[in-house]
Design a protein around this motif. Structure first.
Motif, PDB file in Angstrom:
ATOM      1  N   GLU A 149      -2.231 -18.818   4.819  1.00  0.00           N
ATOM      2  CA  GLU A 149      -0.849 -18.370   4.669  1.00  0.00           C
ATOM      3  C   GLU A 149       0.016 -19.526   4.179  1.00  0.00           C
ATOM      4  OE1 GLU A 149       0.316 -16.691   8.383  1.00  0.00           O
ATOM      5  OE2 GLU A 149      -0.978 -14.929   8.170  1.00  0.00           O
ATOM      6  N   VAL A 150       1.053 -19.208   3.377  1.00  0.00           N
ATOM      7  CA  VAL A 150       1.925 -20.242   2.818  1.00  0.00           C
ATOM      8  C   VAL A 150       3.372 -19.787   2.887  1.00  0.00           C
ATOM      9  CG1 VAL A 150       0.198 -21.180   1.239  1.00  0.00           C
ATOM     10  CG2 VAL A 150       1.672 -19.305   0.483  1.00  0.00           C
ATOM     11  N   GLU A 151       4.275 -20.743   2.784  1.00  0.00           N
ATOM     12  CA  GLU A 151       5.697 -20.453   2.616  1.00  0.00           C
ATOM     13  C   GLU A 151       6.018 -20.593   1.138  1.00  0.00           C
ATOM     14  OE1 GLU A 151       7.885 -19.408   4.796  1.00  0.00           O
ATOM     15  OE2 GLU A 151       6.464 -19.443   6.473  1.00  0.00           O
ATOM     16  N   VAL A 152       6.627 -19.566   0.560  1.00  0.00           N
ATOM     17  CA  VAL A 152       6.924 -19.599  -0.873  1.00  0.00           C
ATOM     18  C   VAL A 152       7.949 -20.666  -1.197  1.00  0.00           C
ATOM     19  CG1 VAL A 152       7.779 -18.255  -2.828  1.00  0.00           C
ATOM     20  CG2 VAL A 152       6.349 -17.170  -1.085  1.00  0.00           C
ATOM     21  N   GLY A 153       8.997 -20.774  -0.393  1.00  0.00           N
ATOM     22  CA  GLY A 153      10.019 -21.772  -0.642  1.00  0.00           C
ATOM     23  C   GLY A 153      10.937 -21.371  -1.779  1.00  0.00           C
ATOM     24  N   LYS A 154      11.686 -22.335  -2.294  1.00  0.00           N
ATOM     25  CA  LYS A 154      12.706 -22.071  -3.310  1.00  0.00           C
ATOM     26  C   LYS A 154      12.338 -22.596  -4.682  1.00  0.00           C
ATOM     27  CE  LYS A 154      16.498 -22.069   0.039  1.00  0.00           C
ATOM     28  NZ  LYS A 154      17.828 -22.633   0.400  1.00  0.00           N
ATOM     29  N   ASP A 155      11.097 -23.065  -4.835  1.00  0.00           N
ATOM     30  CA  ASP A 155      10.769 -23.762  -6.072  1.00  0.00           C
ATOM     31  C   ASP A 155       9.261 -23.668  -6.296  1.00  0.00           C
ATOM     32  OD1 ASP A 155      10.086 -25.728  -7.976  1.00  0.00           O
ATOM     33  OD2 ASP A 155      11.698 -27.055  -7.334  1.00  0.00           O
ATOM     34  N   ALA A 156       8.835 -23.090  -7.438  1.00  0.00           N
ATOM     35  CA  ALA A 156       7.407 -22.949  -7.724  1.00  0.00           C
ATOM     36  C   ALA A 156       6.717 -24.307  -7.828  1.00  0.00           C
ATOM     37  CB  ALA A 156       7.214 -22.159  -9.023  1.00  0.00           C
ATOM     38  N   TYR A 157       7.390 -25.294  -8.418  1.00  0.00           N
ATOM     39  CA  TYR A 157       6.780 -26.618  -8.549  1.00  0.00           C
ATOM     40  C   TYR A 157       6.559 -27.249  -7.171  1.00  0.00           C
ATOM     41  CZ  TYR A 157       7.938 -26.523 -13.571  1.00  0.00           C
ATOM     42  OH  TYR A 157       8.029 -26.209 -14.900  1.00  0.00           O
ATOM     43  N   SER A 158       7.528 -27.058  -6.274  1.00  0.00           N
ATOM     44  CA  SER A 158       7.375 -27.597  -4.922  1.00  0.00           C
ATOM     45  C   SER A 158       6.226 -26.925  -4.178  1.00  0.00           C
ATOM     46  CB  SER A 158       8.680 -27.416  -4.130  1.00  0.00           C
ATOM     47  OG  SER A 158       9.717 -28.167  -4.702  1.00  0.00           O
ATOM     48  N   LEU A 159       6.013 -25.640  -4.448  1.00  0.00           N
ATOM     49  CA  LEU A 159       4.885 -24.951  -3.823  1.00  0.00           C
ATOM     50  C   LEU A 159       3.567 -25.563  -4.284  1.00  0.00           C
ATOM     51  CD1 LEU A 159       3.557 -22.765  -2.142  1.00  0.00           C
ATOM     52  CD2 LEU A 159       3.954 -21.142  -4.016  1.00  0.00           C
ATOM     53  N   ILE A 160       3.456 -25.871  -5.573  1.00  0.00           N
ATOM     54  CA  ILE A 160       2.248 -26.541  -6.063  1.00  0.00           C
ATOM     55  C   ILE A 160       2.059 -27.872  -5.347  1.00  0.00           C
ATOM     56  CG2 ILE A 160       1.153 -27.605  -8.079  1.00  0.00           C
ATOM     57  CD1 ILE A 160       2.573 -25.510  -9.802  1.00  0.00           C
ATOM     58  N   ARG A 161       3.147 -28.631  -5.217  1.00  0.00           N
ATOM     59  CA  ARG A 161       3.079 -29.925  -4.537  1.00  0.00           C
ATOM     60  C   ARG A 161       2.626 -29.759  -3.091  1.00  0.00           C
ATOM     61  NH1 ARG A 161       2.445 -34.259  -6.570  1.00  0.00           N
ATOM     62  NH2 ARG A 161       4.235 -34.082  -7.973  1.00  0.00           N
ATOM     63  N   ARG A 162       3.194 -28.778  -2.379  1.00  0.00           N
ATOM     64  CA  ARG A 162       2.829 -28.572  -0.977  1.00  0.00           C
ATOM     65  C   ARG A 162       1.381 -28.112  -0.833  1.00  0.00           C
ATOM     66  NH1 ARG A 162       5.478 -24.478   0.806  1.00  0.00           N
ATOM     67  NH2 ARG A 162       6.975 -24.074  -0.860  1.00  0.00           N
ATOM     68  N   LEU A 163       0.930 -27.277  -1.767  1.00  0.00           N
ATOM     69  CA  LEU A 163      -0.466 -26.853  -1.743  1.00  0.00           C
ATOM     70  C   LEU A 163      -1.394 -28.046  -1.890  1.00  0.00           C
ATOM     71  CD1 LEU A 163      -0.275 -23.617  -3.915  1.00  0.00           C
ATOM     72  CD2 LEU A 163      -1.073 -23.718  -1.549  1.00  0.00           C
ATOM     73  N   TYR A 164      -1.025 -28.947  -2.788  1.00  0.00           N
ATOM     74  CA  TYR A 164      -1.859 -30.139  -2.989  1.00  0.00           C
ATOM     75  C   TYR A 164      -1.867 -31.009  -1.735  1.00  0.00           C
ATOM     76  CZ  TYR A 164      -3.450 -34.673  -4.589  1.00  0.00           C
ATOM     77  OH  TYR A 164      -4.127 -35.862  -4.702  1.00  0.00           O
ATOM     78  N   GLU A 165      -0.689 -31.247  -1.194  1.00  0.00           N
ATOM     79  CA  GLU A 165      -0.596 -32.151  -0.043  1.00  0.00           C
ATOM     80  C   GLU A 165      -1.331 -31.614   1.175  1.00  0.00           C
ATOM     81  OE1 GLU A 165       3.582 -32.610   0.319  1.00  0.00           O
ATOM     82  OE2 GLU A 165       3.737 -34.120  -1.285  1.00  0.00           O
TER      83      GLU A 165
ATOM     84  N   SER B 106      -4.549 -38.484  -7.671  1.00  0.00           N
ATOM     85  CA  SER B 106      -3.205 -39.022  -7.428  1.00  0.00           C
ATOM     86  C   SER B 106      -2.195 -37.948  -7.054  1.00  0.00           C
ATOM     87  CB  SER B 106      -2.712 -39.755  -8.674  1.00  0.00           C
ATOM     88  OG  SER B 106      -2.474 -38.830  -9.733  1.00  0.00           O
ATOM     89  N   GLY B 107      -2.472 -36.716  -7.430  1.00  0.00           N
ATOM     90  CA  GLY B 107      -1.514 -35.650  -7.175  1.00  0.00           C
ATOM     91  C   GLY B 107      -0.360 -35.619  -8.155  1.00  0.00           C
ATOM     92  N   GLU B 108      -0.425 -36.417  -9.200  1.00  0.00           N
ATOM     93  CA  GLU B 108       0.646 -36.449 -10.189  1.00  0.00           C
ATOM     94  C   GLU B 108       0.535 -35.264 -11.142  1.00  0.00           C
ATOM     95  OE1 GLU B 108       3.234 -38.637 -10.364  1.00  0.00           O
ATOM     96  OE2 GLU B 108       2.473 -39.323  -8.421  1.00  0.00           O
ATOM     97  N   PHE B 109       1.693 -34.678 -11.484  1.00  0.00           N
ATOM     98  CA  PHE B 109       1.716 -33.623 -12.490  1.00  0.00           C
ATOM     99  C   PHE B 109       1.426 -34.222 -13.863  1.00  0.00           C
ATOM    100  CE2 PHE B 109       4.870 -30.583 -10.175  1.00  0.00           C
ATOM    101  CZ  PHE B 109       3.882 -30.282  -9.247  1.00  0.00           C
ATOM    102  N   LYS B 110       0.649 -33.510 -14.657  1.00  0.00           N
ATOM    103  CA  LYS B 110       0.338 -33.964 -16.012  1.00  0.00           C
ATOM    104  C   LYS B 110       1.442 -33.502 -16.966  1.00  0.00           C
ATOM    105  CE  LYS B 110      -4.701 -33.950 -15.460  1.00  0.00           C
ATOM    106  NZ  LYS B 110      -5.989 -33.387 -15.973  1.00  0.00           N
ATOM    107  N   LEU B 111       2.006 -34.429 -17.695  1.00  0.00           N
ATOM    108  CA  LEU B 111       3.088 -34.116 -18.615  1.00  0.00           C
ATOM    109  C   LEU B 111       2.666 -33.058 -19.618  1.00  0.00           C
ATOM    110  CD1 LEU B 111       4.808 -37.513 -19.535  1.00  0.00           C
ATOM    111  CD2 LEU B 111       5.845 -35.539 -18.401  1.00  0.00           C
ATOM    112  N   GLY B 112       3.545 -32.104 -19.843  1.00  0.00           N
ATOM    113  CA  GLY B 112       3.308 -31.083 -20.853  1.00  0.00           C
ATOM    114  C   GLY B 112       2.397 -29.960 -20.429  1.00  0.00           C
ATOM    115  N   SER B 113       1.821 -30.051 -19.251  1.00  0.00           N
ATOM    116  CA  SER B 113       0.799 -29.068 -18.867  1.00  0.00           C
ATOM    117  C   SER B 113       1.369 -27.866 -18.134  1.00  0.00           C
ATOM    118  CB  SER B 113      -0.266 -29.731 -17.984  1.00  0.00           C
ATOM    119  OG  SER B 113       0.268 -30.072 -16.711  1.00  0.00           O
ATOM    120  N   GLU B 114       2.692 -27.828 -17.911  1.00  0.00           N
ATOM    121  CA  GLU B 114       3.228 -26.634 -17.254  1.00  0.00           C
ATOM    122  C   GLU B 114       3.141 -25.450 -18.202  1.00  0.00           C
ATOM    123  OE1 GLU B 114       7.415 -28.593 -18.224  1.00  0.00           O
ATOM    124  OE2 GLU B 114       5.379 -29.352 -18.004  1.00  0.00           O
ATOM    125  N   ASP B 115       2.678 -24.347 -17.680  1.00  0.00           N
ATOM    126  CA  ASP B 115       2.586 -23.141 -18.500  1.00  0.00           C
ATOM    127  C   ASP B 115       2.780 -21.925 -17.608  1.00  0.00           C
ATOM    128  OD1 ASP B 115       2.505 -21.808 -20.843  1.00  0.00           O
ATOM    129  OD2 ASP B 115       0.462 -22.335 -21.371  1.00  0.00           O
TER     130      ASP B 115
END
Length: 629
Positions: A131-147, A184-193
């Motif tokens: 189970e997850v919390e959606v939150g207010k930001d899709a990018y933050s959800l990706i970050r939380r999933l990774y962490e 590293s958990g870093e987002f790759k530039l340009g890879s958002e789709d």
């Protein structure tokens, strides 16, 4: 449950019931993910059901050419019943199949509805849930999933596909993905789709309560021959007289860098190419004389295009790919933000914002909230125009003042800043249901909301002489569905095709007799369908289309046939969502104004009967072509 498999024929499908937390595996005789999804929807008779029914699967998958020596073949393809159009829709997400090929199947079907927002993890044939919390930001959800699942990401070099809060509160939620460096958990530039058109995020979130799917695992080709560089080169030399890489470089020059105009990518090329044919102010530009459109185009090039050009091409090459190893590097990045024509035009010139820097915050807001950028451009422009005409008051759409929406009185710098600010307010308000009008639009979409607003504000409609529906541009499906067009002045994007909102039509700024136009649109639709079914990026269609049948034969599979498009047409009819005549004046005028612009003599469109005849003859010819395959 170990589902690891290396298919050689057909499509291995995982059916994941998120309500029961059960997984079943099956093999479907299919040419690709679209073909497999069509069979699944046919079996389940999903045409009978509401688009957000938990019984309707959201299917995603990859083409058969992943993992080898071909570039641009790693798009992840989504097939779902659209809450916007009411029929099946296809959306694609760049690069994600490069990591999804390790999930132990070629396709996944999500069914059932989880009790709470859920993330599904798939790798190497293993499926797990949390189970997850959606939150207010899709990018933050990706970050939380990774962490919280770093071990999974690192072990499987995984990639997350998530929804934003908009998927739970609107009809046009997107599926959002940013590739991530596993260690590293870093987002790759340009890879958002984004798989966005038609509302796949809404189907996943509201239909199944799935907020994320994380895919990864050991990568290997589905078919050994796709890794045979010699066999691939031989095929291209026989078919096209050149090696694969030579043809690739030649056919993708627009998306990488075109030395003839000194730019590249969709944003870089489209503005100087289309110039006065660019749709501005919610398509109000189609009514402007060419001389006036040229003046606006020159301002757009100076204020909107040139800042991007200086930063991305003249100062240095800020070019990246979508997450798969691809030399085309079509993703042009401005100060950390990926720039594409459609998303930036949506909250740029289309809504009366000619300043590039002012478009960056609303684009980023749309992306983070998980919305379809093209649809949001239409929503904002439509509501701005309704306020401009006096059909709505600013406070009724959650904005602090009236937008500047008269192109003939437009002050490029002052009014651009105003409109960009108001657009950001409106977008937030739509997702949050900040007003009754915005809640109505968020739930129903433009077509049904326009009808309801005409009923609620019939006095305003009578006083202004303007209908809400006539300020929007869309193609109608059945009694309730619709689709807004991509940002081109192109009749084929509102023509009676069975799938719209992407490029499954003749999308050129052209006009011709309806039978000829239907034929050209049908041929383009089938070609685009083949590319999606193969999981190939359409930026690579130039080299892929001429050899696609040969590539299927190379790996021992039967190529797809036009019968696939017939399946979409048949489904739309069963679902009561086949194309319907234009009910928006501006949609009709998109066709007639271009016909006049191009000097068409046989079609003057002097009354509604002319529009209806052209539409009907197009549709009849399309159906003849569909039935003949």
């Amino acid at each position: 449950m170990n589902l690891l498999s290396s298919p050689r024929t057909g499509v291995i499908l995982l059916e994941i019931d998120v309500e029961k937390r059960e997984v079943a595996k099956r093999e479907i005789s299919a040419t690709g993910p679209v073909d497999a999804a069509l069979q699944l929807h046919r079996e389940r008779e999903t045409w009978r059901l509401d688009p957000l029914s938990p019984q309707i699967p959201v299917v995603f998958g990859l083409g058969p050419f992943v993992g080898g020596r071909l570039y641009g073949v790693h798009r992840l393809i989504f097939v779902f019943k659209s809450p916007q159009s009411g029929t099946l829709h296809v959306s694609a997400l760049g690069g994600a199949a490069y990591k999804a090929m390790g999930m132990g199947a070629q396709a996944v079907a999500i069914v059932g509805k989880a009790e709470r927002p859920t993330a599904v993890f798939i790798a190497g044939g293993q499926v797990s849930f949390t189970e997850v919390e959606v939150g207010k930001d899709a990018y933050s959800l990706i970050r939380r999933l990774y962490e919280s699942n770093r071990e999974f990401f690192v072990a499987n070099d995984a990639r997350a596909l998530v929804v934003g809060p908009a998927a739970y509160t609107t009809y046009n939620g997107a599926i959002v993905s940013v590739d991530i460096e596993a260690k590293s958990g870093e987002f790759k530039l340009g890879s958002e789709d984004f798989a966005a058109r038609g509302g796949p995020g809404t189907a996943l979130a509201q239909g199944h309560n799935v907020a994320a799917v994380v895919v990864g695992g050991p990568r290997r080709p589905l078919h050994e021959k796709v890794a045979d560089a010699e066999a691939i080169n031989q095929l291209f030399k026989q078919k096209m007289g050149k090696s694969y890489v030579e043809v690739l470089n030649e056919k993708t020059v627009k998306y990488r860098y075109d030395p003839k105009i000194g730019t590249g990518g969709t944003f870089g090329v489209n503005y100087p190419h289309y110039r006065d044919l660019l749709p501005l102010f919610g398509y109000k530009s189609i009514y402007m004389p060419r001389e006036e459109r040229i003046k606006h185009a020159d301002i757009v090039l100076e204020l909107f295009w040139r800042p991007f050009q200086r930063e991305v091409f003249e100062k240095g090459k800020s070019w990246y790919n979508c997450g798969e190893p691809c030399p085309v590097v079509c993703k042009k990045v401005w100060r950390g933000k990926k720039v594409d024509y459609e998303s930036f035009h949506a909250v740029g010139p289309f809504i009366g914002n000619y300043i590039f820097e002012e478009a960056v915050p609303p684009v980023d807001k749309i992306d983070r909230l998980g919305l379809d950028a093209i649809e949001m451009g239409h929503v904002v422009a439509w509501l701005f125009d309704a306020v401009h005409h006096g059909l709505l008051k600013p406070e009724e759409v959650g904005i602090g003042e009236r937008p500047a929406f008269d192109p003939l009185q437009f002050r490029p710098k002052e009014d651009s800043r105003l409109n960009a600010k108001l657009a950001a307010e409106l977008i937030d308000g739509l997702v949050e249901h900040a007003t009754e009008v915005l809640a109505l639009v968020a739930k129903l979409g433009i077509r049904r909301a326009a009808r309801e607003l005409e009923r609620r504000y019939k006095d305003r409609v009578r006083e202004t002489g303007v209908k809400f529906r006539d300020l929007a541009v869309y193609a109608a499906f059945g009694t309730e569905g619709y689709m807004t067009p991509n940002f081109y002045w192109a009749p084929g994007l509102v023509a009676p095709m069975y799938i719209l909102g992407r490029y499954w039509s003749n999308y050129n700024p052209t006009f011709m007799p309806p039978e000829d136009f239907a034929k050209s649109s049908y041929e383009r639709a089938v070609a685009e369908l083949y590319i999606d079914n193969a999981g190939i990026c359409r930026f690579h269609r130039g080299w892929a289309e001429p050899v696609l049948s040969d590539l299927y034969k190379l790996i021992g599979l039967t190529p797809p046939s036009p019968a696939l498009y017939r399946e979409f047409a048949y489904y739309a009819k069963l679902a009561g969502a086949e194309p319907m005549p234009w009910e928006s004046k501006r949609a009709r005028d998109l066709v007639s104004t271009l016909a006049k612009e191009l000097g068409a003599k046989d079609w003057q469109f002097t009354d509604f009967d002319d529009y209806y005849e052209w539409w009907t003859r197009f549709k009849e010819q399309l159906d003849r072509l569909v039935l003949s395959t």
